[in-house]
Design a protein around this motif. Structure first.
Motif, short mmCIF file in Angstrom:
data_model
loop_
_atom_site.label_atom_id
_atom_site.label_comp_id
_atom_site.label_asym_id
_atom_site.label_seq_id
_atom_site.Cartn_x
_atom_site.Cartn_y
_atom_site.Cartn_z
N SER A 282 -3.89 -7.90 -0.21
CA SER A 282 -5.02 -8.31 0.61
C SER A 282 -5.06 -9.84 0.67
O SER A 282 -4.71 -10.51 -0.31
N ALA B 90 -11.73 -6.20 -1.72
CA ALA B 90 -10.41 -6.47 -2.30
C ALA B 90 -10.43 -6.31 -3.81
O ALA B 90 -9.45 -5.84 -4.41
N LEU C 156 -7.24 -0.60 2.72
CA LEU C 156 -6.87 -1.37 1.54
C LEU C 156 -5.89 -0.61 0.64
O LEU C 156 -5.02 -1.22 0.02
#
Length: 438
Positions: A118, A131, A112
């Motif tokens: 995302s 996220a 991430l």
């Protein structure tokens, strides 16, 4: 199951697709999204869970409590551990969702951090946790794909129907859902009704877009009728056939269609064919047998590569759902599949499905839960000239290509992600976090 998650590469926008469920689980939509984005020059990595859906059993080659990395035909997939469960236990189902929410946040932090944005496949809503953490720590924007209405859909399935537990869960899930929605850079929904609902709940209209789930276009397309399908069921070439192909479950309320056939006993050339399996199949069979309905037939599930030809052997494709509040804003994937195949539809369901089919002049609609009204519409369809039915099929295909196709909807999604990256404005430049596409 190993792959390098730190490969550098060329100048492509890097997307982390965050989804709790992913193949080999029977969830083809996230994989289709990943492939479509790759085809539009995005570099996609997947953060998902150890497979266990829908049985709760982890398949051979995986361990529920161990992180793994694999290469799926060039797509890099990072699997975070979880508590495997998909039974009716509220505690075990919560443990499944929450364990993956926590582990994906920890295990997925490298993936991430290196992503430009995302894309969260947001069912369950707890899938957005990783996220959200990346947004807080690295300002990584995320686009949220709301696939069903939370927390409403949780309680609609029978979990925590009353009492203090229900009130606490409603407060906690409602608060989480509100925050997930607020923090998202943009939200997509698969139906116009769901968009209206989110706007009514306070989400700005310009923050919510409809992105339809497209059909498997390699399979669902106009086809010549299967020349043996009718013969196998004892149907004549001049019979008028209404087909339902899919899950024979309680939500589909196919007992309404069977009862409608009782109102059509005076038309022995009108037949209903129910294709597939489900929890209601045997009870429907018993109902047909008890009523002596020789015009209702059952067929086993058909292989995907043969389903379009089987559908083409019928005059109408039935879409049926119970008249429940959530189904008013639900668009079953069957709608896209039928339209993509160029088949006229008969919708006996509330909400968006009927509006889309009738608005496209692609078929007929009957009020849900009303067998007599459904029978009347079938009578109307039977009396419709064949060339008019063919025109409805052509209109269905045109509507699908113009509004629901992969080409249209994947591009909308790609544009939303590009806009999210552009608005980020954090000065990271184009070198960090990029990788060469496989």
């Amino acid at each position: 199951m190993s792959a390098d998650l730190d490969r550098g590469g060329v100048d492509a926008t890097r997307i982390a697709l965050v989804t709790q469920w992913f193949p080999p689980e029977p969830t083809g939509i996230p994989l289709g999204i990943a492939r479509s984005l790759e085809n539009r020059d995005f570099a996609v990595d997947v953060l998902t869970g150890v497979p266990n859906y829908p049985t709760g059993v982890v398949p051979a080659g995986y361990r529920a409590h161990r992180r793994s990395v694999e290469d799926l035909d060039g797509l890099r997939v990072l699997r975070a551990p979880l508590y495997p469960s998909h039974d009716r236990s509220t505690v075990r189902r919560a443990a499944n969702y929450l364990s993956w929410a926590a582990s994906s946040t920890v295990v997925g932090r490298g993936l991430l951090r290196s992503a430009d944005a995302s894309l969260v496949y947001g069912s369950p809503i707890t899938a957005a946790t990783a996220a959200m953490a990346a947004r807080m720590r690295w300002r990584t924007p995320y686009v949220l794909m709301v696939m069903d209405l939370w927390p409403d859909s949780v309680f609609a399935t029978g979990f925590l129907t009353e009492g203090a537990g229900r009130r606490l869960a409603a407060a906690a899930l409602g608060g989480l859902t509100d925050r997930v929605h607020r923090w998202a850079d943009h939200i997509t929904v698969p139906s116009p009704g769901l968009r209206r609902t989110l706007i009514e709940r306070g989400i700005p209209a310009d923050k919510v877009s409809v992105v339809y789930n497209w059909a498997d276009e390699k399979v669902m397309q106009p086809a010549e009728p299967d020349p043996t399908f009718r013969a196998r069921l004892g149907l004549g070439q001049d019979d008028f056939v209404v087909m339902y192909a899919g899950n024979l479950g309680a939500a589909q309320r196919l007992d309404v269609a069977v009862t409608a056939m009782e109102h059509l006993r005076d038309l022995p050339d009108v037949h209903l064919v129910l294709v597939g399996g489900g929890v209601e199949r045997e009870s429907l069979r018993e109902r047909v047998k008890a009523g002596g309905l020789a015009t209702v037939h059952f067929a086993d599930q058909i292989a995907p590569e043969r389903i379009a030809a089987a559908m083409a052997a019928a005059q109408l494709q039935l879409i049926s759902l119970a008249d429940e509040p959530l189904f008013h804003i639900t668009l079953p994937g069957k709608v896209q599949a039928i339209l993509a195949s160029g088949q006229p539809a008969l919708v006996c369901a509330p909400g968006d499905a009927a509006r889309i089919v009738t608005g496209a002049e692609a078929g007929f609609a009957a009020p849900p839960g009303d067998p007599a009204a459904l029978a009347a519409v079938i009578r109307q369809a039977r009396s419709t000239p064949p060339d008019r039915l063919r025109d409805m099929g052509h209109a269905a295909r045109r509507h699908y290509l113009a509004h629901m196709s992969e080409e249209i909807n994947a591009q909308v999604l790609a544009d939303l992600l590009t806009d999210a990256v552009r608005r980020r404005g954090d000065g990271r430049g184009r070198g960090r976090g990029r990788r060469r596409k496989p």
